[in-house]
Design a protein around this motif. Sequence first.
Motif, short mmCIF file in Angstrom:
data_model
loop_
_atom_site.label_atom_id
_atom_site.label_comp_id
_atom_site.label_asym_id
_atom_site.label_seq_id
_atom_site.Cartn_x
_atom_site.Cartn_y
_atom_site.Cartn_z
N GLU A 39 0.82 -1.21 0.00
CA GLU A 39 0.00 0.00 0.00
C GLU A 39 0.86 1.26 0.00
OE1 GLU A 39 -2.61 -0.41 3.31
OE2 GLU A 39 -3.99 -1.77 2.27
N ASN A 40 1.89 1.27 0.83
CA ASN A 40 2.77 2.45 0.89
C ASN A 40 3.57 2.61 -0.39
OD1 ASN A 40 2.82 3.92 3.68
ND2 ASN A 40 2.60 1.76 4.18
N LEU A 41 3.99 1.49 -1.00
CA LEU A 41 4.72 1.55 -2.26
C LEU A 41 3.86 2.20 -3.35
CD1 LEU A 41 7.13 0.90 -4.07
CD2 LEU A 41 6.23 -1.42 -4.31
N ASN A 42 2.61 1.77 -3.46
CA ASN A 42 1.71 2.34 -4.46
C ASN A 42 1.43 3.81 -4.19
OD1 ASN A 42 0.68 0.60 -6.66
ND2 ASN A 42 0.19 -0.79 -4.99
N GLU A 43 1.30 4.17 -2.92
CA GLU A 43 1.03 5.57 -2.58
C GLU A 43 2.24 6.46 -2.89
OE1 GLU A 43 -0.17 5.20 1.47
OE2 GLU A 43 -2.14 4.39 0.96
N ILE A 44 3.44 5.95 -2.63
CA ILE A 44 4.64 6.72 -2.97
C ILE A 44 4.75 6.90 -4.49
CG2 ILE A 44 7.16 6.71 -3.00
CD1 ILE A 44 7.08 5.40 -0.24
N ALA A 45 4.44 5.83 -5.23
CA ALA A 45 4.49 5.92 -6.69
C ALA A 45 3.54 7.01 -7.20
CB ALA A 45 4.13 4.57 -7.32
N GLN A 46 2.35 7.09 -6.59
CA GLN A 46 1.40 8.14 -6.98
C GLN A 46 1.96 9.52 -6.67
OE1 GLN A 46 -2.88 7.64 -6.02
NE2 GLN A 46 -2.29 5.64 -5.24
N LEU A 47 2.55 9.69 -5.50
CA LEU A 47 3.09 10.99 -5.13
C LEU A 47 4.25 11.40 -6.04
CD1 LEU A 47 3.07 10.49 -1.25
CD2 LEU A 47 1.67 12.13 -2.53
N MET A 48 5.04 10.44 -6.49
CA MET A 48 6.17 10.74 -7.35
C MET A 48 5.73 11.15 -8.75
SD MET A 48 8.94 7.80 -6.24
CE MET A 48 10.31 8.51 -7.16
N VAL A 49 4.55 10.67 -9.16
CA VAL A 49 4.05 10.96 -10.51
C VAL A 49 3.98 12.45 -10.78
CG1 VAL A 49 1.93 10.93 -11.89
CG2 VAL A 49 2.85 8.81 -10.97
N TYR A 50 3.60 13.23 -9.77
CA TYR A 50 3.43 14.67 -9.98
C TYR A 50 4.72 15.32 -10.48
CZ TYR A 50 -1.04 14.26 -7.59
OH TYR A 50 -2.32 13.90 -7.25
N GLU A 51 5.85 14.89 -9.91
CA GLU A 51 7.14 15.47 -10.32
C GLU A 51 7.61 14.87 -11.64
OE1 GLU A 51 10.34 17.90 -10.28
OE2 GLU A 51 8.70 17.93 -8.83
N ILE A 52 7.44 13.57 -11.80
CA ILE A 52 7.94 12.88 -12.98
C ILE A 52 7.26 13.38 -14.26
CG2 ILE A 52 8.08 10.62 -14.11
CD1 ILE A 52 8.06 9.51 -11.12
N PHE A 53 5.97 13.69 -14.15
CA PHE A 53 5.20 14.10 -15.33
C PHE A 53 5.07 15.61 -15.44
CE2 PHE A 53 4.19 9.68 -14.99
CZ PHE A 53 3.97 9.27 -16.29
N ILE A 59 0.69 4.29 -10.18
CA ILE A 59 0.84 5.23 -11.29
C ILE A 59 -0.39 5.17 -12.19
CG2 ILE A 59 2.22 5.82 -13.32
CD1 ILE A 59 4.66 4.70 -11.84
N GLN A 60 -0.89 3.97 -12.45
CA GLN A 60 -2.05 3.83 -13.33
C GLN A 60 -3.31 4.46 -12.76
OE1 GLN A 60 -2.69 -0.26 -14.80
NE2 GLN A 60 -2.69 0.70 -16.82
N LYS A 61 -3.40 4.58 -11.46
CA LYS A 61 -4.57 5.23 -10.88
C LYS A 61 -4.67 6.68 -11.32
CE LYS A 61 -5.35 2.40 -6.76
NZ LYS A 61 -5.31 2.36 -5.26
N LEU A 62 -3.52 7.31 -11.52
CA LEU A 62 -3.51 8.69 -11.97
C LEU A 62 -3.45 8.81 -13.49
CD1 LEU A 62 -1.16 10.46 -9.39
CD2 LEU A 62 -3.64 10.31 -9.40
N ILE A 63 -2.93 7.78 -14.15
CA ILE A 63 -2.85 7.77 -15.61
C ILE A 63 -3.48 6.47 -16.10
CG2 ILE A 63 -1.34 8.14 -17.61
CD1 ILE A 63 0.77 9.09 -15.63
N PRO A 64 -4.81 6.36 -16.05
CA PRO A 64 -5.47 5.09 -16.37
C PRO A 64 -5.32 4.64 -17.81
CG PRO A 64 -7.08 6.84 -16.04
CD PRO A 64 -5.76 7.39 -15.61
N THR A 65 -4.95 5.56 -18.71
CA THR A 65 -4.77 5.18 -20.11
C THR A 65 -3.38 4.61 -20.39
OG1 THR A 65 -4.08 7.45 -20.64
CG2 THR A 65 -6.42 6.90 -20.92
#
Length: 207
Positions: free
Chosen positions: A30-44, A86-92
């Motif tokens: 759960e924490n791994l997925n949440e961190i991945a989501q938080l990182m998406v903002y900077e990566i994209f 990551i897919q939760k924020l970028i489902p496509t």
Amino acid sequence: MSFTVIKHPLILDKLTRMRREETSSKDFRENLNEIAQLMVYEIFRDIPVKELEIKTPVKKAVGYTVDIPVVLVPIIRAGLGMTEGIQKLIPTARIAHVGLYRDEETLEPVQYYAKTTENIAESYVIVVDPMLATGGSACKAIEIAKEWGAKNVKFVCLVSVPEGVKKLQEAHPDVEIYAASLDDKLNKQGYIEPGLGDAGDRIFGTK
């Protein structure tokens, strides 16, 4: 040769939870997925968008949509633990797969699986793996993605060490690297210190 450590307070908190030896597989995932989501903002942050006209309930307006397909390339097994977040924020986003394991004697990556997606050459490609240790697996996975035709590639991990960062930068100087932490070093067995243990085992509850 860009290397970015994303030091957000929420990431620091969740990464500390993951490092704890007593953390369960459920909480680790759960924490791994949440961190991945938080990182998406900077990566994209630099992903291109295009304008389009929309109609709100009030009037017509100008909106924006992402103007490039996204492909995630998790390094199996552990990289799979970051794709859902990551897919939760970028489902496509489409998902390619690269299966690698590390030879325990040579510490070199051995490929056992690879499956690409359509239009990867025109896509924004994100190779993901929780750990950047020796750098061997990351370099090999990016090499495979480039063989598929990928041109715009980024590498995203949770925990890294200077040795792995250096190797990846030397092998692929065009690839931007994002991490949640730069740890101290590799030990004699090739594991990150202090690290968080074997990410694959902790994600899936295996030994």
